[in-house]
Design an enzyme around this catalytic site. Structure first.
Site, short mmCIF file in Angstrom:
data_model
loop_
_atom_site.label_atom_id
_atom_site.label_comp_id
_atom_site.label_asym_id
_atom_site.label_seq_id
_atom_site.Cartn_x
_atom_site.Cartn_y
_atom_site.Cartn_z
N GLY A 1 6.23 -6.31 -5.88
CA GLY A 1 6.58 -6.27 -4.47
C GLY A 1 7.73 -7.21 -4.17
O GLY A 1 8.00 -8.15 -4.92
N CYS A 2 8.40 -6.96 -3.06
CA CYS A 2 9.58 -7.75 -2.72
C CYS A 2 9.20 -9.20 -2.43
O CYS A 2 9.77 -10.13 -2.99
CB CYS A 2 10.31 -7.13 -1.53
SG CYS A 2 9.27 -6.72 -0.12
N TYR A 3 8.22 -9.40 -1.55
CA TYR A 3 7.77 -10.77 -1.27
C TYR A 3 7.24 -11.43 -2.54
O TYR A 3 7.44 -12.62 -2.79
CB TYR A 3 6.64 -10.76 -0.24
CG TYR A 3 7.04 -10.56 1.19
CD1 TYR A 3 7.95 -11.40 1.81
CD2 TYR A 3 6.47 -9.54 1.95
CE1 TYR A 3 8.29 -11.22 3.15
CE2 TYR A 3 6.80 -9.36 3.29
CZ TYR A 3 7.70 -10.20 3.89
OH TYR A 3 8.03 -10.04 5.21
N ALA A 4 6.52 -10.63 -3.34
CA ALA A 4 5.91 -11.18 -4.55
C ALA A 4 6.98 -11.66 -5.53
O ALA A 4 6.89 -12.75 -6.10
CB ALA A 4 5.01 -10.13 -5.20
N CYS B 1 9.98 -12.74 -4.93
CA CYS B 1 10.64 -13.95 -4.48
C CYS B 1 9.70 -15.15 -4.55
O CYS B 1 10.10 -16.26 -4.95
CB CYS B 1 11.15 -13.74 -3.05
SG CYS B 1 12.34 -14.96 -2.51
#
Lengths: 347, 347, 347, 347
Positions: free
Chosen positions: D152-155, D157
């Site tokens: 995931g994108c948040y994950a 980063c």
């Protein structure tokens, strides 16, 4: 193939940065020098951290121009107006080719600088040695030029949008061009007029009927139409970073249909890699953001017999640095799309 | 002074919400009902938490219209096109006055609805009973009207910007209006075309030469010019929430100077509380954001003898709900600025 | 009721402009003077055309302070830090009350100015005469104060979001506050860091663990908790004009449930006109944009037993000028909401 | 070198479009098929005019999956959650490798899907065959995988920002991650919650303590820390198209200095092409916009002995499609940076 060794004189503005970005991704360019008065001696990637790991150069002073010219095949000038005019003379052009991104060599008639730039051109004799660098219309001249005047952003979009009409004798007055630009077109500067909270969530017209790109547009339209043409040009500032959209209005002769106009444009641009005439859509600036493309849409208002041409470009790419690289490719015999194949980045 | 009891039919769109906001701050209005199909039964302030503590009403169904009309002196309709046309008849107007914010009663010629709205007007006989609610030009008629057609946002800004020219017989073709709007003008809806990432950082023209505000602009210009006038109208979508800017281009007779034009506008608008003709600036949309004002700037392009009028409004206030409240004030004998003294909120 | 005669010392920044806007719409305030160094002698409404027709004053020089004080019941200072500290002494306070929107009188411990502002406070003796002007927590002191230190924008939002916990001895370290602000919080200045194209479409943290609002937050939290409290405070710059959102994280004792926390907040704020604790939503900054409101949402992360408080304000209103007017109302015995009833303007 | 023949299952969302864009510019990829349910049969470049002249394919139906798999070496799945879980089985994996951009194969413990996705995973046995595709931490496993779960994108980063601490046993609770994303992270959909006028000029927290990327972050942190770790994760929606910024807070042991932490990060990432640890700046999202980079900044709050890690990525590139191409390069033995050398596009 040999590398083209380039220097970027004035690399800390938006067009300078964009040149660096494009040239770093260009397979046949080698950046030898970047200059800046405000950042002399500083590391480029510390001033602009998006280049961390990509460019290991310090800013040189603009005063090192002569030395830089000795080491380069090509200099890009991205300085405020009238600085390149001072710096570029025959001696410099003997050493290196030059692409100037300012207005300093765009106008053929020196008196226009007095009128529009409130400045006397210091080297009027150079004006006729310069080629107006709009590749789709002056490709051959560019190929053999040592000094190319890279067109203005508004001018690029307006001229590409209107010039095909000259082939069919359809371009005539009255001509009205209502143009809109993102804020990066105003340059990178500490200026209250372009502060975030002053521009964001607002729209304004500015320099109404007095914008400096007007004479270069008129020069090129008149030249290809073989008759003097004047237009009303109104730029607007839009709260977005990049993009120019031009809405141009021309009276249309009675007998001309939309399909005729489309045919005229298509014939001119069908084989151009960077100009797309859309058959059934009105272009949006995001469709070209981050790319060297110009997209054009055509509408005929049957009620008023008026043609409406909508053209879009990325002001920093096709409107400045991308077009400069395109000119470089032509001047050095490289395929014109080299290093410029980027597709639009959206959203 | 008695309160004006009002109902807002269709209160969940942006113009509906804005009516609620303005009327809650109006000293002589009392909101009796708000309706919505999608939110029927829900608490207004839970759907729109910015109203927490300010309005203690639930959304009623639009089906309760007749009952609501019985309890109200005035109904604002803020429904999609052709719904008010169905609902507003003489029976309803016997009970209550109506201000309709849709286009349903703006055009006098019913055939124009077929042409521009692809719809047959269900009650063409009502069209002549409606008054086009642009107070600066039809104040007297509005005062005695039971049915007011609140003008379109683009139309308000365009007509205010051009009509003074009719007094001096200076308004004639060719007429070109290049208009730009913030995204709230498209209404509050789940629509991919107005999704954030599709609109933000982009600009587009849309409905080129085919926007539905064209006929109402032509109707009003023609009416006051006493001659049929056609214009080319091109709207653009700008990445900001609020604001309309209209750039209008008119050919100017040789003898007319900028000061003459300024004088004409000043004479018309000097005493208008909501229209300001700027003596020396081109207006920006932020200067009217959040207010019921229209600001107008004038430029003459001496090179082409063309007048460029730039007008700005907040599309949701002077372009919709604020103007509706202004009309209410007139219809109920209140001072016209009551509840509308808000200054622009910037930045 | 008599008018409160006010002067605004430093009226050309965003908080100064916003004071003018709010006070012009205030029924019991009369603006006697506005000052600015950069615009001295210019007409206010020509510098800020959104005030056309609303204010007929020229900017006075800041040097006219003494004379202005003679004519005013209250001066608002909206100057850069350490200028009010120089100007406000007992002589001035004998003539007029003062509300200072800078940080100059917010901190009780003079040494904090050395630490956080790298400046020695020129009048440390005044610090104890000043009242920290957060009405919801220091209303009585404000009522009798002659010098009120208007809280910082981040501080207002953070303190309102956390202080209710002190009543139940629930506020203790570790405390982490992650704050986000629109760009107007940086003030109105020609600065490359807040240029449109540098802020738009980007997000950054800044002054990580070193922002100057930290000591005033700690001072107030510690004061009401009756124990020294430290927090980590990280501000972020968000590409929007207005709005602050604070996300505060506190460890929660085992036995405390969300409903307990909600009850604690509700008890404190239920009767506050400008603070709303949302029962079932997390607030968005747009819900308070243009209003003097603070909205607070509460969440308990059951997995980690942590309370997350989200608070929002409009940084220029409840975070600056609106709160200053609220303080004025208290200081002059006016109903606290006078002139501050504006609802949020959205979209 | 042979071309990798790829198909993109679900190519009409933002990650699908971005895959197409990156793969068209990839020297060793060949797009054989793009699918979409809503646009089946339509020309890709007519739906997305920024691709005019660049891709000559029509959208196929998702139903053609089996046939497409026969012709491709690799399928990218960019479908809503739980659709790839249905479609990807051993039969499919015998034909083709798969990189799934949804969450369907990211979690090892099937019960987590019940908890966080309110869905029973249809093929739990596949979960252990999938590799979590974060190249900087699982490069070897990715190289031999047939099924890669793109993080995931948040994950991405968050994990890149925190994992280096595990090497020095410095990662422990309490852990707080305050994350902020541009709106494209919400996907391309007609949804009132992501309408322009609802998101623009506003900021909100959402899914506080309940966002679905939480379990994958905890899974990876716990795995490398070799101890179960929980964190509080709060995402926020920022009015910009692209970009994620994560602000992570960790308690720091007394003896650890900033230079120690910097050394730990530098050791891990010094040779990573796509992760840059900035020695003296806090990263801004624009510094990575349009690139596959992650930039990390480190601050120690000495007053509270807390480490603050700020990480940024472009959510659609390193947070989705760029990372997927990076995984593809690894899976097919290509240099990892192939087709991913784009520098950030700013402004």
């Amino acid at each position: 193939m040999n590398e083209v060794k380039v220097g970027i004189i004035g690399a800390s503005g938006y067009t300078g940065q964009e040149l660096v970005r494009l040239l770093l991704q260009h397979p046949h360019a080698e950046i030898n020098a970047v200059t800046s008065q405000s950042y002399t001696g500083k590391k480029f990637s510390e001033v602009f951290p998006s280049f961390t790991g990509a460019l290991d150069l310090n800013f040189a002073s603009n005063d090192r121009l002569a030395g830089i010219a000795d080491e380069c095949d090509l200099l890009f000038f991205a300085l405020p107006h009238m600085l390149a005019a001072e710096a570029v003379d025959d001696t410099l052009l003997d050493k290196t080719k030059v692409i100037d991104l300012s207005a300093d060599f765009r106008l053929k008639d020196p008196s226009q600088y007095d009128t529009w730039y409130q400045a006397t051109h210091p080297r009027p004799a150079m004006l006729n040695k310069a080629v107006y660098g709009l590749p789709e219309w002056r490709r051959t001249e560019i190929a053999s030029a040592r000094l190319v005047a890279n067109p203005g952003c508004y001018a690029t979009c307006t001229i590409l949008s209107l010039l095909p009409l000259t082939g069919a004798q359809l371009l005539h007055e009255p001509l009205i061009v209502d143009a809109k630009s993102g804020v990066s077109g105003a340059g990178r500067a500490a200026d209250i007029a372009t502060a975030f909270s002053e521009c964001n969530e607002s729209l304004k017209a500015y320099k109404v009927a007095s914008h400096r790109h007007t004479p270069e547009i008129e020069q090129e339209l008149s030249s290809f139409a073989s008759t003097p043409l004047r237009l009303t040009f109104t730029p607007h500032l839009v709260p977005m970073n990049r993009g120019i959209l031009v809405t141009a209005y021309c009276e249309l002769d009675k007998s001309v249909a939309l399909e005729d106009v489309f045919h005229i444009y298509d014939q001119k641009y069908a084989n151009e890699p960077f100009v797309k005439v859309l058959p059934s859509a009105t272009p949006e600036t995001r469709w070209v953001k981050g790319s060297n493309s110009c997209q054009i849409g055509l509408t005929v208002d049957e009620r008023t017999r008026r043609l409406i041409v909508v053209g879009v470009i990325d002001n920093l790419i096709k409107g400045a640095s991308g077009q400069a690289v395109q000119n470089m490719n032509i001047m050095f015999g490289l395929p014109e799309t080299t290093g410029l194949a980027q597709l639009a980045v959206l959203p």
